[in-house]
Design an enzyme around this catalytic site. Structure first.
Site, PDB file in Angstrom:
ATOM      1  N   ILE A 127       0.821  -1.206   0.000  1.00  0.00           N
ATOM      2  CA  ILE A 127       0.000   0.000   0.000  1.00  0.00           C
ATOM      3  C   ILE A 127       0.855   1.256   0.000  1.00  0.00           C
ATOM      4  CG2 ILE A 127      -1.927  -1.145   1.158  1.00  0.00           C
ATOM      5  CD1 ILE A 127      -1.005   0.168   3.780  1.00  0.00           C
ATOM      6  N   HIS A 145      -4.314  -4.220  -2.727  1.00  0.00           N
ATOM      7  CA  HIS A 145      -4.841  -3.802  -1.428  1.00  0.00           C
ATOM      8  C   HIS A 145      -4.989  -2.288  -1.313  1.00  0.00           C
ATOM      9  CE1 HIS A 145      -2.999  -7.814   0.078  1.00  0.00           C
ATOM     10  NE2 HIS A 145      -4.217  -7.992  -0.409  1.00  0.00           N
ATOM     11  N   CYS A 195     -19.897  13.928   3.271  1.00  0.00           N
ATOM     12  CA  CYS A 195     -20.980  13.311   4.055  1.00  0.00           C
ATOM     13  C   CYS A 195     -20.880  13.598   5.553  1.00  0.00           C
ATOM     14  CB  CYS A 195     -21.027  11.809   3.814  1.00  0.00           C
ATOM     15  SG  CYS A 195     -19.629  10.895   4.523  1.00  0.00           S
ATOM     16  N   SER A 235       4.974 -13.994   1.222  1.00  0.00           N
ATOM     17  CA  SER A 235       4.908 -15.383   1.689  1.00  0.00           C
ATOM     18  C   SER A 235       3.693 -16.106   1.125  1.00  0.00           C
ATOM     19  CB  SER A 235       4.859 -15.420   3.219  1.00  0.00           C
ATOM     20  OG  SER A 235       3.702 -14.741   3.689  1.00  0.00           O
TER      21      SER A 235
END
Length: 268
Positions: A127, A145, A195, A235
């Site tokens: 990220i 991600h 919002c 991994s």
């Protein structure tokens, strides 16, 4: 997979290369590895975070709960407190020349693959956004991600100005690492400009939320139409990203570069 010489020959002979990379590629940039011993999850101290006792118990049982939608939807602060220096190091232009993270030779290897006309797609589980700093075209990169490189409301998805977000983080989010003497003692929510909900964060994928649509749209075709798949710095413990290795065609070579043994997800 065969010996290294066979892997190198496969790469050199290939004309369509895909890659799946993980946190191991960014460690030497100074970015913390989340899953390894000593990483962010391993060293998580829920007692330092602004959270209820129920939330802290959830994080002790499973450290990844700190970046889950289940907790974030109710309480934004643990996510922001945990990632405060990481977010500022990636987003804050004031930090340039101080803690700015830079791509490694591993990142630039895939730029070389692109320049030589080999790179079909780079799937990154990271990220940190370092892949985008190499000059690889955006359409060649799929951030599985999400990315810290932009900020939005997790509720309404309205973009939030990065500069304003960094200012809000500095003023409203406490520093659990004790490296910023000007940080507040107590954390306060950062509210969406559209919002009004306290759901503003970098555009990363929380556990319990959907992956970007481009991952689902391109993965099958990419994995079938390639000569070499390179797996580096991961991994293969996190799904569905790890499922990519099961989708490769039978003719493609698979090259694994990782410090530790990977999960046995490779097709025989």
């Amino acid at each position: 997979m065969g010996p290294p010489s066979m892997a190198a020959a496969a790469l050199l002979a290939g004309r369509r290369v895909c890659a799946l990379i993980g946190a191991g590629l960014s460690v030497s940039s100074g970015i913390p590895d989340f899953r390894s011993p000593g990483g962010m999850y391993d060293t998580l101290r829920p007692e330092l975070l602004t959270a209820s006792e129920l939330e802290r118990r959830a994080m002790r049982a499973d450290p990844t709960a700190v970046v889950s939608w289940e907790i974030f939807s109710r309480n934004q602060l643990p996510y922001l407190e945990l990632r405060r220096p990481f977010m500022l190091g990636v987003l804050d232009k004031e930090e340039k020349g101080k803690d700015t993270y830079k791509p490694t030779l591993g990142h630039f290897f895939f730029r070389v693959c692109h320049d030589k006309g080999l790179l079909k797609r780079l799937y990154t589980q990271n990220i940190d956004g370092l892949d985008y700093k190499t000059g690889i075209p955006n359409d060649k990169i799929i951030s599985v991600h999400g990315s810290l490189g932009r900020v939005e409301c997790e509720g309404c998805k309205t973009p939030y100005p990065s500069e304003k977000f960094c200012s809000e983080v500095r003023e409203k989010i406490k520093d659990i690492y004790n490296i910023d003497e000007h940080a507040p003692k107590e954390s306060r929510p950062i509210e969406c400009l559209s919002c009004g909900k306290p759901l503003v964060k970098p555009a990363t994928v929380l556990y319990g939320r959907n992956l970007p649509p481009e991952f689902w749209e391109r993965k099958d075709e990419d994995m079938q139409d390639l000569d070499v798949l390179i797996v580096a710095g991961t991994s293969l413990a996190v799904q569905p990203a790890a499922s990519l290795v099961t989708l490769t065609n039978k003719r493609s070579a698979r090259i694994v570069v990782n410090k530790e043994e990977v999960e046995r997800n490779f097709p025989v």
